[in-house]
Scaffold this motif. Structure first.
Motif, PDB file in Angstrom:
ATOM      1  N   GLY A  13       4.225  -5.749 -10.213  1.00 34.88           N
ATOM      2  CA  GLY A  13       5.156  -5.975 -11.710  1.00 34.88           C
ATOM      3  C   GLY A  13       6.264  -5.023 -11.781  1.00 34.88           C
ATOM      4  N   GLY A  14       5.970  -3.754 -11.250  1.00 34.87           N
ATOM      5  CA  GLY A  14       7.222  -2.593 -11.562  1.00 34.87           C
ATOM      6  C   GLY A  14       6.950  -1.420 -10.867  1.00 34.87           C
ATOM      7  N   ALA A  15       7.775  -0.473 -11.143  1.00 27.65           N
ATOM      8  CA  ALA A  15       7.573   0.718 -10.264  1.00 27.65           C
ATOM      9  C   ALA A  15       6.261   1.446 -10.516  1.00 27.65           C
ATOM     10  N   SER A  16       5.515   1.862  -9.585  1.00 31.11           N
ATOM     11  CA  SER A  16       4.410   2.641  -9.608  1.00 31.11           C
ATOM     12  C   SER A  16       4.212   3.275  -8.207  1.00 31.11           C
ATOM     13  N   LEU A  17       3.002   4.482  -8.294  1.00 27.76           N
ATOM     14  CA  LEU A  17       2.473   5.146  -7.239  1.00 27.76           C
ATOM     15  C   LEU A  17       1.351   4.602  -6.923  1.00 27.76           C
ATOM     16  N   VAL A  18       0.890   3.916  -5.641  1.00 24.74           N
ATOM     17  CA  VAL A  18      -0.462   3.515  -5.472  1.00 24.74           C
ATOM     18  C   VAL A  18      -0.946   4.344  -4.269  1.00 24.74           C
ATOM     19  N   SER A  19      -2.466   4.211  -4.093  1.00 28.72           N
ATOM     20  CA  SER A  19      -2.596   4.864  -3.016  1.00 28.72           C
ATOM     21  C   SER A  19      -2.884   3.722  -1.879  1.00 28.72           C
ATOM     22  N   PHE A  20      -2.835   4.087  -0.611  1.00 26.84           N
ATOM     23  CA  PHE A  20      -2.791   3.110   0.757  1.00 26.84           C
ATOM     24  C   PHE A  20      -3.872   3.726   1.512  1.00 26.84           C
ATOM     25  N   MET A  21      -4.435   2.771   2.006  1.00 28.35           N
ATOM     26  CA  MET A  21      -5.696   3.081   3.014  1.00 28.35           C
ATOM     27  C   MET A  21      -5.793   2.068   4.029  1.00 28.35           C
ATOM     28  N   LEU A  22      -6.194   2.275   5.120  1.00 29.27           N
ATOM     29  CA  LEU A  22      -6.728   1.247   6.073  1.00 29.27           C
ATOM     30  C   LEU A  22      -8.216   0.786   5.942  1.00 29.27           C
ATOM     31  N   ARG A  23      -8.489  -0.446   5.976  1.00 27.86           N
ATOM     32  CA  ARG A  23      -9.957  -0.915   5.896  1.00 27.86           C
ATOM     33  C   ARG A  23     -10.226  -1.665   7.074  1.00 27.86           C
ATOM     34  N   ASP A  24     -11.416  -1.906   7.232  1.00 31.48           N
ATOM     35  CA  ASP A  24     -11.875  -2.810   8.335  1.00 31.48           C
ATOM     36  C   ASP A  24     -12.188  -3.995   7.921  1.00 31.48           C
ATOM     37  N   THR A  25     -11.539  -5.206   8.766  1.00 33.10           N
ATOM     38  CA  THR A  25     -11.425  -6.524   8.046  1.00 33.10           C
ATOM     39  C   THR A  25     -12.882  -7.024   8.005  1.00 33.10           C
ATOM     40  N   ALA A  26     -13.765  -6.783   8.907  1.00 36.38           N
ATOM     41  CA  ALA A  26     -14.933  -7.353   8.671  1.00 36.38           C
ATOM     42  C   ALA A  26     -16.017  -6.661   7.466  1.00 36.38           C
ATOM     43  N   SER A  27     -16.003  -5.424   7.660  1.00 38.88           N
ATOM     44  CA  SER A  27     -17.018  -4.841   6.720  1.00 38.88           C
ATOM     45  C   SER A  27     -16.249  -4.540   5.393  1.00 38.88           C
ATOM     46  N   GLY A  28     -15.061  -4.338   5.490  1.00 34.51           N
ATOM     47  CA  GLY A  28     -14.320  -3.620   4.280  1.00 34.51           C
ATOM     48  C   GLY A  28     -14.338  -2.221   4.042  1.00 34.51           C
ATOM     49  N   ALA A  29     -15.032  -1.567   5.076  1.00 38.28           N
ATOM     50  CA  ALA A  29     -15.114  -0.181   4.998  1.00 38.28           C
ATOM     51  C   ALA A  29     -13.780   0.453   5.214  1.00 38.28           C
ATOM     52  N   GLN A  30     -13.560   1.800   4.567  1.00 38.09           N
ATOM     53  CA  GLN A  30     -12.237   2.271   4.489  1.00 38.09           C
ATOM     54  C   GLN A  30     -12.091   3.388   5.670  1.00 38.09           C
ATOM     55  N   LEU A  31     -11.339   2.939   6.357  1.00 38.87           N
ATOM     56  CA  LEU A  31     -11.166   3.884   7.775  1.00 38.87           C
ATOM     57  C   LEU A  31     -10.369   4.960   7.680  1.00 38.87           C
ATOM     58  N   THR A  32      -9.452   5.350   6.850  1.00 34.96           N
ATOM     59  CA  THR A  32      -8.475   6.114   6.663  1.00 34.96           C
ATOM     60  C   THR A  32      -8.757   6.957   5.169  1.00 34.96           C
ATOM     61  N   GLY A  33      -8.371   8.004   4.947  1.00 35.03           N
ATOM     62  CA  GLY A  33      -8.188   8.624   3.866  1.00 35.03           C
ATOM     63  C   GLY A  33      -7.018   8.088   3.039  1.00 35.03           C
ATOM     64  N   ALA A  34      -6.902   8.108   1.724  1.00 36.37           N
ATOM     65  CA  ALA A  34      -5.823   7.467   0.878  1.00 36.37           C
ATOM     66  C   ALA A  34      -4.781   8.299   1.177  1.00 36.37           C
ATOM     67  N   ALA A  35      -3.423   7.610   1.202  1.00 30.11           N
ATOM     68  CA  ALA A  35      -2.080   8.213   1.288  1.00 30.11           C
ATOM     69  C   ALA A  35      -1.363   7.530   0.097  1.00 30.11           C
ATOM     70  N   SER A  36      -0.344   8.066  -0.261  1.00 30.37           N
ATOM     71  CA  SER A  36       0.377   7.677  -1.329  1.00 30.37           C
ATOM     72  C   SER A  36       1.555   6.589  -0.940  1.00 30.37           C
ATOM     73  N   PHE A  37       1.642   5.629  -1.570  1.00 26.14           N
ATOM     74  CA  PHE A  37       2.919   4.345  -1.386  1.00 26.14           C
ATOM     75  C   PHE A  37       3.604   4.291  -2.765  1.00 26.14           C
ATOM     76  N   GLU A  38       4.730   4.333  -2.578  1.00 28.87           N
ATOM     77  CA  GLU A  38       5.413   4.078  -3.796  1.00 28.87           C
ATOM     78  C   GLU A  38       6.363   3.013  -3.949  1.00 28.87           C
ATOM     79  N   TYR A  39       6.148   2.139  -5.225  1.00 24.38           N
ATOM     80  CA  TYR A  39       7.139   1.029  -5.451  1.00 24.38           C
ATOM     81  C   TYR A  39       7.886   1.716  -6.434  1.00 24.38           C
ATOM     82  N   TYR A  40       9.283   1.084  -6.227  1.00 29.36           N
ATOM     83  CA  TYR A  40      10.491   1.683  -6.913  1.00 29.36           C
ATOM     84  C   TYR A  40      11.399   0.569  -7.551  1.00 29.36           C
TER      85      TYR A  40
END
Length: 172
Positions: A13-40
């Motif tokens: 809906g608007g500008a924000s800073l969110v966390s980004f990570m990769l997850r395993d499709t089957a289990s939903g397990a988080q595969l990476t640490g969180a990184a920042s992703f910005e919507y502007y």
């Protein structure tokens, strides 16, 4: 060995800073640490003042638009990028960019575009910036005048006098 995964960001809906990570499709397990992703907010270029300059570059233009971000602003004149200390954020609607030299001595028109993310993405359909050939002097007539008398008329012949704000200088 390096590999790549292509992700498509969801709409927000608007500008924000969110966390980004990769997850395993089957289990939903988080595969990476969180990184920042910005919507502007959408970045636009409305106008440039002044809208022309000489092919040798120099001087500063003020770019007027919307959605300008102070952190990673980059100006692009055609294919020439202007960044870091050559760009100054003024507000969310204005930035100052140093004009780079143009590759063609005769001048030409380039599109001036902006990027909010360090040059990864630029606006499209910005505004035109006109590079003009530098003024040249062929002759000064008369080439001498009576000392101690002010207001004597001197005619300057040359070319490309429309290339900026010109003034005559006599000595220091």
């Amino acid at each position: 060995e390096g590999s790549k995964v292509v992700c498509v960001s969801p709409r927000v809906g608007g500008a924000s800073l969110v966390s980004f990570m990769l997850r395993d499709t089957a289990s939903g397990a988080q595969l990476t640490g969180a990184a920042s992703f910005e919507y502007y907010e959408g970045l636009t270029v409305a106008t440039v003042v002044p809208s022309s300059g000489v092919v040798t570059g120099g001087g500063t233009v003020t770019v007027i638009g919307s959605g300008l971000n102070a952190d990673s602003l980059v100006c692009r004149f055609g294919e020439t990028r202007v960044e870091k200390q050559m760009v100054r954020w003024l507000s969310s609607t204005a930035a100052a960019c140093v004009v780079p030299a143009h590759s063609e001595a005769a001048g030409g028109v380039v599109e001036l575009e902006l990027s909010n993310n360090g040059g990864s993405d630029f606006t499209s359909g910005g505004t035109g910036f006109v590079y003009q050939a530098e003024a040249t002097v062929d002759s000064v007539m008369p080439s001498r005048a009576v000392a101690g008398v002010a207001g004597q008329i001197v005619t300057v012949a040359g070319s490309h006098f429309g290339a900026g704000n010109l003034m005559c200088g006599f000595g220091t």
